[in-house]
Scaffold this motif. Structure first.
Motif, mmCIF file in Angstrom:
data_model
loop_
_atom_site.group_PDB
_atom_site.id
_atom_site.type_symbol
_atom_site.label_atom_id
_atom_site.label_comp_id
_atom_site.label_asym_id
_atom_site.label_seq_id
_atom_site.Cartn_x
_atom_site.Cartn_y
_atom_site.Cartn_z
ATOM 1 N N UNK A 130 31.659 5.888 -33.418
ATOM 2 C CA UNK A 130 31.908 4.508 -32.990
ATOM 3 C C UNK A 130 31.422 4.365 -31.550
ATOM 4 N N UNK A 131 30.292 3.705 -31.316
ATOM 5 C CA UNK A 131 29.744 3.642 -29.953
ATOM 6 C C UNK A 131 30.674 2.963 -28.961
ATOM 7 N N UNK A 132 31.455 1.998 -29.407
ATOM 8 C CA UNK A 132 32.394 1.338 -28.498
ATOM 9 C C UNK A 132 33.490 2.304 -28.063
ATOM 10 N N UNK A 133 33.995 3.099 -29.009
ATOM 11 C CA UNK A 133 35.021 4.086 -28.677
ATOM 12 C C UNK A 133 34.463 5.161 -27.761
ATOM 13 N N UNK A 134 33.238 5.575 -28.009
ATOM 14 C CA UNK A 134 32.611 6.584 -27.163
ATOM 15 C C UNK A 134 32.402 6.053 -25.752
ATOM 16 N N UNK A 135 31.895 4.839 -25.665
ATOM 17 C CA UNK A 135 31.650 4.231 -24.350
ATOM 18 C C UNK A 135 32.958 4.076 -23.566
ATOM 19 N N UNK A 136 34.023 3.709 -24.248
ATOM 20 C CA UNK A 136 35.309 3.522 -23.579
ATOM 21 C C UNK A 136 35.905 4.840 -23.107
ATOM 22 N N UNK A 137 35.572 5.929 -23.786
ATOM 23 C CA UNK A 137 36.151 7.235 -23.442
ATOM 24 C C UNK A 137 35.444 7.905 -22.274
ATOM 25 N N UNK A 138 34.179 7.574 -22.068
ATOM 26 C CA UNK A 138 33.397 8.213 -21.002
ATOM 27 C C UNK A 138 33.774 7.609 -19.658
ATOM 28 N N UNK A 139 34.011 8.477 -18.671
ATOM 29 C CA UNK A 139 34.400 8.043 -17.329
ATOM 30 C C UNK A 139 33.251 8.329 -16.373
ATOM 31 N N UNK A 140 32.543 7.311 -15.898
ATOM 32 C CA UNK A 140 31.410 7.544 -14.995
ATOM 33 C C UNK A 140 31.825 8.381 -13.785
ATOM 34 N N UNK A 141 31.030 9.399 -13.506
ATOM 35 C CA UNK A 141 31.296 10.262 -12.366
ATOM 36 C C UNK A 141 32.290 11.369 -12.637
ATOM 37 N N UNK A 142 33.063 11.257 -13.724
ATOM 38 C CA UNK A 142 34.060 12.284 -14.045
ATOM 39 C C UNK A 142 33.721 13.035 -15.332
ATOM 40 N N UNK A 143 33.210 12.318 -16.310
ATOM 41 C CA UNK A 143 32.817 12.973 -17.556
ATOM 42 C C UNK A 143 31.539 13.775 -17.310
#
Length: 384
Positions: A130-143
């Motif tokens: 689910x690209x929306x779920x994946x995008x929501x889970x990724x934290x810019x600068x931390x992931x």
């Protein structure tokens, strides 16, 4: 060495076409030495120092895999798929954030939820398909790492690798793909934007159920790949030379096996959809599979050798079906020339996302009609 203008199939069959200079043998020799002679000036002009970090037979197998995956950063072989996968996570720093699939190889998921978090990684398990779920889970600068398995064992969900790569890279993270159940014959994730590909080479890369091995292939060579190499060296996780030799032997027939197994898997999935004792067939090659359109776009030469069925009658009927087969073998693992059947929830135990009425099928190279007939008889017998 074979010319790069030849197809990957031809170069794989000939293991890159290298000829042993001493004997002129067409089959590469097994190098088992653990130590090597220094030059008079104390250098190692041969390029070999000690057996724990390096070996000539292992280099041969790594080169074949790197060619298959278009891995410009090279490939590394490990003593198991778990050793390969965990080396990637061990190359991160404590406190780094990782996104991984909810449905994935259970042993690695168990390790991530346990040892990796104890060591200091922060892990979020999400539906990566689910690209929306994946995008929501990724934290810019931390992931720092997004780990994806596609098709994902044992429900065979499909993640859009190119889209996942964009999401990961936009956040400053690497994308790693467990491509064990696709193999380079069906998917080459590095060409779709992934940074790392992992294989449990025990499975279809070797294909004969007689080697335990793991592999990583890299889009580029950088400080991260160097760190993975240091982990392999320091922890003694390299594959043995005899196993590397067997892996080369297995990969030489990879295309023939993978295409035959995928064709049989599709034929079985299609016929089992109409079976009165099968409630559902999970296989990305079926048009009604939720990930079929993505699989058709990023897979080639078929949709892989793995499928699962959900048996009418629940867990009792599923276990009874597995008990009735004769040609299929009741065993863990997958990707070998022999077909295997397994009640997966029994293996994974508490917390598994795997339904208890599910049987996982690894399609081998036996006659597809025999495989269907054996499964059909077992399904009917299990229903009483």
């Amino acid at each position: 060495m074979t010319d790069d203008s030849f197809s990957r199939r031809s170069r794989t069959v000939q293991a890159l076409g290298r000829i042993d200079e001493t004997t002129r043998a067409v089959v590469p020799p097994i190098h088992v030495a653990t130590t090597y002679i220094r030059d008079p000036d104390n250098a190692y002009s041969s390029g070999y120092v000690y057996g724990r970090p390096d070996n000539a037979t292992i280099r041969e197998a790594q080169d074949v895999l790197a060619m298959l995956e278009d891995a410009h950063g090279g490939a590394m072989l490990f003593g198991s798929g778990m050793a390969a996968a965990t080396a990637v996570f061990r190359a991160l720093d404590p406190g780094d954030h990782v996104v991984a699939p909810k449905v994935m190889y259970w042993a690695l998921r168990h390790w991530l939820a346990g040892e990796a978090t104890r060591w200091g990684l922060r892990i979020d398990f999400v539906a990566t398909e689910d690209p929306d779920a994946l995008r929501a889970a990724v934290i810019p600068g931390e992931t720092k790492l997004v780990w994806v398995e596609s098709p994902a064992n044992p429900l065979w969900s499909v993640t859009d690798i190119a889209q996942a790569a964009r999401i990961a890279h936009d956040a400053g993270a690497r994308l790693a793909i467990d491509s064990t159940c696709a193999s380079p014959v069906h998917t080459r994730p590095l060409t779709l934007g992934a940074d790392i590909v992992m294989h449990a080479a025990t499975k279809i890369l070797n294909g004969h159920s007689d080697v335990v091995a793991g592999a990583l292939a890299f889009a580029t060579q950088d400080a991260f790949t160097d760190r993975v190499a240091m982990i392999r060296k320091g922890e003694g996780a390299i594959l043995g030379p005899f196993e590397a030799y067997l892996l080369i032997r297995g990969m030489r027939t990879l295309h023939l096996r993978a295409e035959r197994q995928a064709a049989s898997a599709l034929a079985l999935a299609t016929r089992l959809q109409a079976h009165p004792d099968v409630a559902q067939v999970l296989y990305p090659g079926l048009p009604d599979h939720p990930g079929h359109a993505i699989a058709a776009r990023q897979m080639e030469n078929g949709f892989g050798f793995m499928l699962s069925i959900r048996v009418r009658g629940g867990v009792e009927a599923a276990i009874a079906t597995a008990a009735q087969v004769k040609l299929w073998k009741r065993a863990t693992s997958l990707g070998g020339v022999e077909s295997l059947i397994e009640h997966r929830a029994s293996i994974e135990g508490e917390g598994t996302p795997c339904p208890d009425d599910l049987l996982r099928l690894s399609t081998g190279i036996e006659d597809a009609e025999d495989l269907f007939a054996d499964l059909d008889r077992a399904l009917r017998a299990a229903q009483g």
